[in-house]
Design a protein around this motif. Structure first.
Motif, PDB file in Angstrom:
ATOM      1  N   ALA A   1      11.621 -15.812 -12.070  1.00  0.00           N
ATOM      2  CA  ALA A   1      10.894 -16.933 -12.663  1.00  0.00           C
ATOM      3  C   ALA A   1       9.590 -17.080 -11.904  1.00  0.00           C
ATOM      4  N   ALA A   2       8.479 -17.082 -12.625  1.00  0.00           N
ATOM      5  CA  ALA A   2       7.157 -17.191 -12.003  1.00  0.00           C
ATOM      6  C   ALA A   2       6.397 -18.334 -12.655  1.00  0.00           C
ATOM      7  N   LEU A   3       5.713 -19.118 -11.828  1.00  0.00           N
ATOM      8  CA  LEU A   3       4.927 -20.247 -12.327  1.00  0.00           C
ATOM      9  C   LEU A   3       3.700 -20.415 -11.448  1.00  0.00           C
ATOM     10  N   SER A   4       2.542 -20.603 -12.103  1.00  0.00           N
ATOM     11  CA  SER A   4       1.305 -20.897 -11.385  1.00  0.00           C
ATOM     12  C   SER A   4       0.582 -21.990 -12.153  1.00  0.00           C
ATOM     13  N   TYR A   5       0.202 -23.061 -11.450  1.00  0.00           N
ATOM     14  CA  TYR A   5      -0.397 -24.220 -12.100  1.00  0.00           C
ATOM     15  C   TYR A   5      -1.699 -24.580 -11.401  1.00  0.00           C
ATOM     16  N   LYS A   6      -2.743 -24.791 -12.215  1.00  0.00           N
ATOM     17  CA  LYS A   6      -4.046 -25.165 -11.685  1.00  0.00           C
ATOM     18  C   LYS A   6      -4.156 -26.689 -11.699  1.00  0.00           C
ATOM     19  N   LEU A   7      -4.128 -27.281 -10.511  1.00  0.00           N
ATOM     20  CA  LEU A   7      -4.227 -28.732 -10.386  1.00  0.00           C
ATOM     21  C   LEU A   7      -5.687 -29.162 -10.398  1.00  0.00           C
ATOM     22  N   GLY A   8      -5.888 -30.472 -10.246  1.00  0.00           N
ATOM     23  CA  GLY A   8      -7.246 -30.970 -10.125  1.00  0.00           C
ATOM     24  C   GLY A   8      -7.885 -30.524  -8.824  1.00  0.00           C
ATOM     25  N   ARG A   9      -9.211 -30.650  -8.757  1.00  0.00           N
ATOM     26  CA  ARG A   9      -9.993 -30.259  -7.579  1.00  0.00           C
ATOM     27  C   ARG A   9      -9.833 -28.786  -7.244  1.00  0.00           C
ATOM     28  N   SER A  10      -9.569 -27.984  -8.267  1.00  0.00           N
ATOM     29  CA  SER A  10      -9.485 -26.516  -8.122  1.00  0.00           C
ATOM     30  C   SER A  10      -8.445 -26.094  -7.096  1.00  0.00           C
ATOM     31  N   ILE A  11      -7.320 -26.760  -7.091  1.00  0.00           N
ATOM     32  CA  ILE A  11      -6.183 -26.392  -6.247  1.00  0.00           C
ATOM     33  C   ILE A  11      -5.125 -25.736  -7.126  1.00  0.00           C
TER      34      ILE A  11
ATOM     35  N   ARG B   1       2.684 -19.605  -3.255  1.00  0.00           N
ATOM     36  CA  ARG B   1       1.242 -19.366  -3.140  1.00  0.00           C
ATOM     37  C   ARG B   1       0.487 -20.678  -3.343  1.00  0.00           C
ATOM     38  N   ALA B   2      -0.466 -20.925  -2.466  1.00  0.00           N
ATOM     39  CA  ALA B   2      -1.353 -22.076  -2.592  1.00  0.00           C
ATOM     40  C   ALA B   2      -2.779 -21.585  -2.389  1.00  0.00           C
ATOM     41  N   ALA B   3      -3.697 -22.106  -3.209  1.00  0.00           N
ATOM     42  CA  ALA B   3      -5.090 -21.673  -3.114  1.00  0.00           C
ATOM     43  C   ALA B   3      -6.007 -22.843  -3.418  1.00  0.00           C
ATOM     44  N   LYS B   4      -7.147 -22.810  -2.786  1.00  0.00           N
ATOM     45  CA  LYS B   4      -8.188 -23.798  -3.018  1.00  0.00           C
ATOM     46  C   LYS B   4      -9.492 -23.050  -3.268  1.00  0.00           C
ATOM     47  N   SER B   5     -10.195 -23.441  -4.345  1.00  0.00           N
ATOM     48  CA  SER B   5     -11.442 -22.771  -4.713  1.00  0.00           C
ATOM     49  C   SER B   5     -12.606 -23.738  -4.601  1.00  0.00           C
ATOM     50  N   TRP B   6     -13.757 -23.180  -4.212  1.00  0.00           N
ATOM     51  CA  TRP B   6     -14.998 -23.949  -4.145  1.00  0.00           C
ATOM     52  C   TRP B   6     -16.077 -23.179  -4.894  1.00  0.00           C
ATOM     53  N   ALA B   7     -16.879 -23.917  -5.643  1.00  0.00           N
ATOM     54  CA  ALA B   7     -18.041 -23.333  -6.312  1.00  0.00           C
ATOM     55  C   ALA B   7     -19.280 -23.708  -5.522  1.00  0.00           C
ATOM     56  N   LEU B   8     -19.815 -22.753  -4.772  1.00  0.00           N
ATOM     57  CA  LEU B   8     -21.058 -22.968  -4.040  1.00  0.00           C
ATOM     58  C   LEU B   8     -22.229 -22.660  -4.969  1.00  0.00           C
TER      59      LEU B   8
ATOM     60  N   ASP C   1     -24.228 -19.955  -5.464  1.00  0.00           N
ATOM     61  CA  ASP C   1     -24.081 -18.680  -6.177  1.00  0.00           C
ATOM     62  C   ASP C   1     -22.800 -17.962  -5.806  1.00  0.00           C
ATOM     63  N   LEU C   2     -21.913 -18.615  -5.107  1.00  0.00           N
ATOM     64  CA  LEU C   2     -20.677 -17.994  -4.648  1.00  0.00           C
ATOM     65  C   LEU C   2     -19.476 -18.819  -5.089  1.00  0.00           C
ATOM     66  N   THR C   3     -18.385 -18.120  -5.342  1.00  0.00           N
ATOM     67  CA  THR C   3     -17.097 -18.770  -5.496  1.00  0.00           C
ATOM     68  C   THR C   3     -16.262 -18.396  -4.282  1.00  0.00           C
ATOM     69  N   LEU C   4     -15.739 -19.382  -3.600  1.00  0.00           N
ATOM     70  CA  LEU C   4     -14.978 -19.170  -2.378  1.00  0.00           C
ATOM     71  C   LEU C   4     -13.529 -19.561  -2.619  1.00  0.00           C
ATOM     72  N   ASP C   5     -12.602 -18.668  -2.257  1.00  0.00           N
ATOM     73  CA  ASP C   5     -11.175 -18.926  -2.437  1.00  0.00           C
ATOM     74  C   ASP C   5     -10.463 -18.764  -1.097  1.00  0.00           C
ATOM     75  N   LEU C   6      -9.720 -19.776  -0.738  1.00  0.00           N
ATOM     76  CA  LEU C   6      -8.850 -19.731   0.432  1.00  0.00           C
ATOM     77  C   LEU C   6      -7.413 -19.770  -0.070  1.00  0.00           C
ATOM     78  N   TYR C   7      -6.601 -18.782   0.331  1.00  0.00           N
ATOM     79  CA  TYR C   7      -5.257 -18.696  -0.227  1.00  0.00           C
ATOM     80  C   TYR C   7      -4.233 -18.401   0.862  1.00  0.00           C
ATOM     81  N   LEU C   8      -3.052 -18.913   0.634  1.00  0.00           N
ATOM     82  CA  LEU C   8      -1.891 -18.629   1.463  1.00  0.00           C
ATOM     83  C   LEU C   8      -0.798 -18.114   0.547  1.00  0.00           C
ATOM     84  N   ASP C   9      -0.411 -16.868   0.745  1.00  0.00           N
ATOM     85  CA  ASP C   9       0.596 -16.220  -0.102  1.00  0.00           C
ATOM     86  C   ASP C   9       1.741 -15.773   0.793  1.00  0.00           C
TER      87      ASP C   9
END
Length: 930
Positions: free
Chosen positions: A799-809, A864-871, A873-881
């Motif tokens: 069973a696999a699930l991935s959900y995009k929360l608010g604030r790009s989490i 897996r948890a990830a947080k994304s930022w839109a700079l 000209d860059l998209t930055l992703d910090l993830y813990l898998d």
């Protein structure tokens, strides 16, 4: 600027005006005039009840009002007629006051100039334009009448280009630099859009010089406000970026999907490949969570498809077969994720283009090069660092893409390995490292494309002796491969043709090291090498054409030439190898020259709207020098019937062949094994696909795979020479079968989430010869029977699930469960029975293969948890898998030993200790994309 119109017709209704009424004096009993009729002007007056005519005037005009006043309904402007500002006239403002006579049809019958500017050009323009005005006729007492009314044209001199300011620019999404189409710009608080961006995200408008406030709005993005100061006669170029409400949202995208003609194909896209927990962002590892897939062990991502050996499943990259898919078994795939656009997983009855396989097929499709601008990504995690760069040369139609990775896996793997193996650690240290590269140059050639693609990979792991004590040994395994592929596509004969050439080099070697005494101290030298090396050259051709809406044909051919040999340096022998076997054992001393050639065709026919028939035929010849040739003919058929728009029934069958296999793909050995003949099996699949709701997919399959001939060696037999009876005979083949059922419920990308649930019931059996043992462990007879295959896992649940929360989490989890494999001794320990000798001492006796036990079931949770930022000209992703965040131990086998008499009161007792490991792979990483 032009003219602005003033329409005082409403003033007529409010303050009075002049009514012209055609009146005949004779008709009213008054003295006759010189004509039959004449126009009589009568005053009308505005009252609270509206514009009226007095009862006396109404009587004079012959209107019946029952003695009361007559109500006038004034005309209403229906069609404007703007007056153009005269050419050649500059800097002159003014207004022209006119009196219009509007007739009973609503047209302008007369135009009189009553005031305003004396500029003749403005007057002429106003008079000419007024004749084009159209009104609804005025009515008096319900009858159309002609009226006179004032009308004003106001002229403003247009501003010259040199006086205006020009604002142009581009609107992009912050972080991705994607042009925003349809973004709306509002100027100085106005609610009327001043400009809208085009398909390239561009806009342009002219405004007065000075300071201005601008507001930008675009769907899915936060509105932004900007302030600009424009200078007279100058152009200001701007770049505006809008913050996305969600970075990289899980959007439902309508794609031009290839129509399903196969029995069982699962296609994964985008975040479904890169954001599944436990996969470390690697697209190919997602296959391990698909239906019909078992595993060797948790974290090892070589799929066991429907009870076959892992080597029976082929991995392809745009038609090029990849010999080794993963680094260090536990590591990432050998292809950078940014090169992969989608993955097709054919779990059963793959099309005829996939040949020389007994199991499934996994094809990674390389992304098309982006042609807009420079793109690059860089990332780093606890295991490796990598980058991807892509740049298009628009002037020549050329695109260049380069990617690569290098590991520092020792920081994570080496301490783990040493903690599990304390023996010998005083004099040696474990090591592990890898690297890979990919490069692509793609060129447009008219209607076609030419692509050069190169990729390579290297792994090195083992133990290195510490240079402190002389004559201490170290050991290592090194694997390397390279592929260079040249492919061209072009329209041909109403279809599309493809031609490809591939060169390959594969090395799989064992390295020996030893510490030696030197005058300057003790050092480490390489004392031996045993490497299996294979050089290959292959060519392929494919042509596809859709003849009509009901008929499509694809045909192709491929040929591959392999030259295989061993490289021996120093004291180079494989583990367990004996010098007296180098000349007579093809697995201990492989050397071969082989050519594989084949042709195939796939016909898709739609005889009626609900039916789709896909018939394929493949013919192959396996030639091994000297004089060994194995022909193979493989018919394949798939039928689909759409009962409705949401429900499709499907069935398929096919015949398949493959050279002998050795657990995983090992260069040279599959070629050398051709002297044992081909494996042959059949795949039969029936099932259904159902879409019960929007965004949901349900798939059910049942399969039966009879295996008429199998030649499946395990690594123990090959490397350590513990051969089964009959292996060195003329035919070591066996037979068997596999059957099972699969269920998958899937929600593809959309509504900020994706996920699936899959369950597989898998049984795989082999008819083989095995020994029976007596109570003391002696062989008493040899017999044949049907035994569970070494890779059989009867129940597998994912069973696999991935959900995009608010604030790009993003948060995600994977649940995995599988029942244990047989403890048959082929890839794990072999079940032993406790016995006692004549003196009462404990013994462990091998259990008959038809009575062995199974390893315990295994369950794990990945996170897996990830947080994304839109700079800018860059998209930055910090993830813990984290693989196995549940810290569950998987038992890979047992050690059958005896207790220490000192700890058990002087008695030696049976001691069965599990080989268990809580394999936990935490991966913390950071990725930047430009």
């Amino acid at each position: 600027m032009g003219s602005r119109v003033s329409l005082p017709a409403l003033l007529l209704a409010l303050a009075g005006g002049v009514l012209l009424w055609p009146w005949s004096g004779a008709a009213q009993g008054l003295p006759p005039t010189t004509g039959d009729q004449r126009a009589v002007e009568v005053d009308v007056h505005a009252t609270d009840a509206g514009t009226t005519l007095s009862a006396e005037d109404a009587r004079r005009l012959g209107l019946s009002t029952d003695g009361g006043e007559a109500t006038l309904v004034p005309p209403v402007l229906l069609q404007e007629s703007p007056a153009a500002y005269p050419e050649g006239l500059e800097g002159v403002d003014g207004e022209v006051v006119l009196e219009l006579r509007v007739d009973e049809q609503g047209g302008v019958a007369e135009v009189d100039v009553t005031g305003g500017t004396s500029e003749k050009a403005l007057v002429a323009s106003a008079v000419a334009a007024a004749k084009g005005l159209r009104f609804s006729p005025a009515t008096l007492g319900g009858q159309p009448v002609s009226v006179r009314l004032p009308f004003v044209y106001r002229f403003e001199a247009p501003l010259s280009e040199s006086f205006m300011g020009h604002l142009t620019g581009t609107v992009r999404a912050k972080g991705t630099r994607r042009p925003l189409v349809g973004a709306v710009l509002f100027l100085d608080g106005s609610t009327t859009p001043a400009a809208t961006t085009d398909s390239d995200g561009r806009f342009s408008l002219k405004v007065l010089p000075g300071a201005h406030r601008l507001e930008l709005r675009a769907p899915g993005h936060a509105p932004e406000r900007f302030e600009e100061v424009l200078v007279q006669g100058e152009t200001l170029e701007v770049l505006y970026r809008l913050e996305p409400l969600v970075v990289n949202p899980y959007e439902t995208v309508v794609r031009d999907e290839r129509e399903r003609t196969e029995v069982s194909r699962i296609t994964l896209h985008e975040q479904e490949l890169r954001e599944v927990p436990g996969t470390v962002g690697d697209p190919f590892r997602v296959v391990m969570l698909m239906p019909g897939v078992g595993s060797l062990a948790s974290g090892i991502s070589y799929p066991v498809v429907r009870g076959s050996q892992p080597a029976a499943t082929g991995f392809f990259l745009d038609g090029v077969r990849i010999p080794m898919l993963y680094h260090l078994l536990l590591g990432p795939a050998v292809v950078h994720p940014d090169f992969i656009d989608s993955i097709d997983f054919h779990v059963g009855v793959p099309p005829a283009q996939y040949g020389r396989l007994l199991g499934g097929a996994v094809e990674g499709r390389i992304s098309r090069p982006r042609e807009d601008r420079l793109h690059y990504t860089v990332y780093a995690d606890l295991l490796n660092s990598g980058g991807f760069v892509e740049y298009p040369f628009a002037s020549t139609g050329t695109s260049v893409s380069v990617a690569g990775r290098v590991s520092y896996a020792g920081l994570l793997i080496v301490p783990l390995a040493e903690s599990l193996n304390e023996s010998g650690s005083e004099y040696s240290r474990s090591r592990a490292s890898f690297w890979d590269y990919q490069a692509r140059v793609e060129q447009k050639l008219g209607q076609g494309r030419l692509r050069l693609f190169a990729l390579g990979s290297s792994d090195d792991f083992g133990s290195t002796p510490i240079p402190d004590v002389a004559n201490k040994n170290g050991f290592g395994v090194r694997t390397t491969f390279h592929r260079v592929d040249l492919r061209g596509t072009h329209p041909l004969a109403g279809g599309e043709a493809e031609l490809g050439l591939t060169w390959g080099l594969d090395d799989f070697g064992f390295l020996g090291e030893r510490t030696v005494a030197r005058p300057q101290g003790i050092g480490v030298e390489r004392v031996g090498e045993y490497t299996l090396r294979q050089l290959s050259v292959s060519a392929r051709a494919r042509w596809q054409r859709r003849f009509s809406g009901t008929l499509e044909l694809t045909a192709g051919a491929d040929v591959e030439h392999r030259r295989a040999a061993i490289v021996l340096r120093g004291t180079g022998l494989a583990p367990g190898q004996r010098e007296d076997t180098l000349s007579d054992d093809p697995f201990q001393s492989p050397s071969s020259l082989a050519t594989f050639s084949g042709g195939w065709t796939q016909l898709v026919w739609r005889p009626a709207s609900p039916w789709t028939v896909s018939a394929g035929l493949r013919a192959d010849a396996y030639h091994l020098v000297p004089g060994i040739t194995h022909p193979a003919l493989e018919p394949r058929l798939a039928v689909r019937h759409a009962l409705s728009e949401s429900l499709t029934l499907k069935a398929g069958a096919g015949l398949f062949h493959q050279p002998p296999t050795v657990l995983l793909h090992v260069p040279v050995l599959d070629t050398s094994g051709l002297r044992y003949g081909l494996q042959e099996g059949m795949q039969v699949d029936v099932g259904a696909e159902w879409k019960p709701f929007q965004g949901w997919e349900v798939g059910v399959d049942a399969f039966y795979n009879p295996l008429r001939r199998t030649v499946e060696f395990d690594l123990t037999e090959v490397a350590l020479e513990r051969r089964r009876i009959g292996l060195t005979g003329p035919d070591p083949a066996e037979s068997g079968y596999a059957y099972g059922a699969e269920l998958m419920v899937r929600h593809p990308l959309g509504d900020n989430w994706f996920g699936w649930v899959s369950y597989s019931f898998l049984r795989s059996r082999r008819h083989q010869r095995f020994a029976r043992f007596d109570a003391e462990g002696n062989v008493v007879e040899w017999t044949r029977g049907t035994l569970p295959f070494a890779f059989e896992q009867e129940h597998v649940f994912n069973a696999a699930l991935s959900y995009k929360l608010g604030r790009s989490i993003t948060l995600g989890a994977v649940l995995h469960f599988n029942t244990g494999r047989p403890e048959s001794g082929e890839i794990t320990s072999k079940t032993m029975s406790p016995r006692f000798d004549e003196a009462g001492g404990p013994l462990w006796v091998r259990q008959d293969l038809d009575r062995v036990g199974r390893l315990p079931p295994f369950f794990r949770v990945d996170f897996r948890a990830a947080k994304s930022w839109a700079l800018e000209d860059l998209t930055l992703d910090l993830y813990l898998d984290i693989l196995n965040v549940s810290f569950q131990q998987e038992i890979y086998g047992y050690v059958y030993n005896f207790s220490d008499p000192k700890e058990t009161g002087g008695r030696r007792e049976h001691l069965r200790e599990p080989l268990a490991l809580p394999l936990i792979i935490p991966m913390l990483g950071l990725k930047a994309a430009y």
